[in-house]
Design an enzyme around this catalytic site. Sequence first.
Site, PDB file in Angstrom:
ATOM      1  CD  GLU A  47      -2.719   1.215   2.503  1.00  0.00           C
ATOM      2  OE1 GLU A  47      -3.869   1.684   2.436  1.00  0.00           O
ATOM      3  OE2 GLU A  47      -2.217   0.775   3.555  1.00  0.00           O
ATOM      4  CE  LYS A  94      14.853  -4.556  -5.929  1.00  0.00           C
ATOM      5  NZ  LYS A  94      15.165  -3.467  -6.882  1.00  0.00           N
ATOM      6  CE  LYS A 136      22.264 -10.408  -7.791  1.00  0.00           C
ATOM      7  NZ  LYS A 136      22.435  -9.275  -8.724  1.00  0.00           N
ATOM      8  CE  LYS A 148      12.915 -12.131 -11.943  1.00  0.00           C
ATOM      9  NZ  LYS A 148      11.558 -11.501 -12.003  1.00  0.00           N
ATOM     10  CG  ASN A 174      23.707  -4.913  -9.244  1.00  0.00           C
ATOM     11  OD1 ASN A 174      23.056  -5.331  -8.310  1.00  0.00           O
ATOM     12  ND2 ASN A 174      24.729  -5.587  -9.759  1.00  0.00           N
ATOM     13  CG  LEU A 176      24.039   3.159 -10.810  1.00  0.00           C
ATOM     14  CD1 LEU A 176      24.626   4.227 -11.725  1.00  0.00           C
ATOM     15  CD2 LEU A 176      24.984   2.851  -9.671  1.00  0.00           C
ATOM     16  CB  SER A 178      17.120  -0.223  -7.692  1.00  0.00           C
ATOM     17  OG  SER A 178      18.218  -1.078  -7.462  1.00  0.00           O
ATOM     18  NE  ARG A 266      24.986  -9.446   0.339  1.00  0.00           N
ATOM     19  CZ  ARG A 266      24.194  -8.499  -0.173  1.00  0.00           C
ATOM     20  NH1 ARG A 266      23.404  -7.806   0.615  1.00  0.00           N
ATOM     21  NH2 ARG A 266      24.199  -8.259  -1.468  1.00  0.00           N
TER      22      ARG A 266
END
Length: 339
Positions: A47, A94, A136, A148, A174, A176, A178, A266
């Site tokens: 929302e 994502k 990815k 994905k 990527n 910039l 986001s 990670r």
Amino acid sequence: MNRDRDRLGYRGRRILVTGAGGSVGAELCRQLARQPPARLLLLDQSEPALHAILTDLPEGPWRPVLGSAGDGALITRLLRDEGVDMIIHAAAYKQLPLLEDNACAAIRNNVLATRTLAEAAAEAGVQRFLLISTDKAEDPVSVLGASKRLAEEIVQEAGRRSPGSRFALVRFGNVLGSSGSVVPRFARQIARRQPLTLTDPAATRYFMSLGQAVSLILQAGLRAENGEALALDMGAPVPILTLAQQMLRLAGLDPARYPIRVTGLRAGEKLHEAPLTGAPWPPDRRLLRLDLRAEPRRTLSAALQDLQRLADAQEEEAAARALLHWARAGDPARLAGSG
């Protein structure tokens, strides 16, 4: 007839954008609003995000829809009642490390919702369907990439079943600025004079501005043929350490003296993303045509049944393993070699 309409761009079309409140989805809506389409449906589960993009648009034939792309009854009704002739599917979870611990949510939102949306689009005779994907998905090693890649196969399969429509997909790296991007994180850390956190000084990523990425996505959505897989030409990969140093210099700080903390890669993260390579796409050479392998229909059906079962049972670890298995062609040897 469709090619005649293509010359008009998006003007006069009736378009559904999913994930309309996200970084890419919102910019899609902003750029589409300048055309403008005859109708623009903005679908999002959030929302606050949906409200934010609405306040950012001028007056126009927009309709906000609070809901999920995986809600089959909602999607069927929207496509029928609004006469939608184009769908741009930007909705997805994502955040890579978050999804490593939430594979069932990734399955439901990135995979099964794409199936629901694509099947409804095919049934309704929607003329164009464009999936927004990611680099990815190439040789995936993460829950995000695997989910994905399966979404891509779903769209390819929908295209095979709907020769009169155009189901296509576009990958990029990527963006910039986001949500979740490293650039806003570095900016916040610099503003607070906190140490910059790097996963690995040797890591590289492909970057593109949000406006440029969405402009190319809209080119792909208008001109891609049925079953076509495209990628944005992201240029050369950028070392994350170089990006951090440049941002420090722009802030008037000495990179040699500023504290940088290395946190390590990670879960599910690559040191270097696979390059987006392919043949130049004649309508716009900033786009590349990919030659993506698609699994046989029977294999995809088995994958979706397996993933549906695991997601319903909330078996997170098994769901993560199954995602990678099915996204990597169900090849146990390749899976074992993924590290």
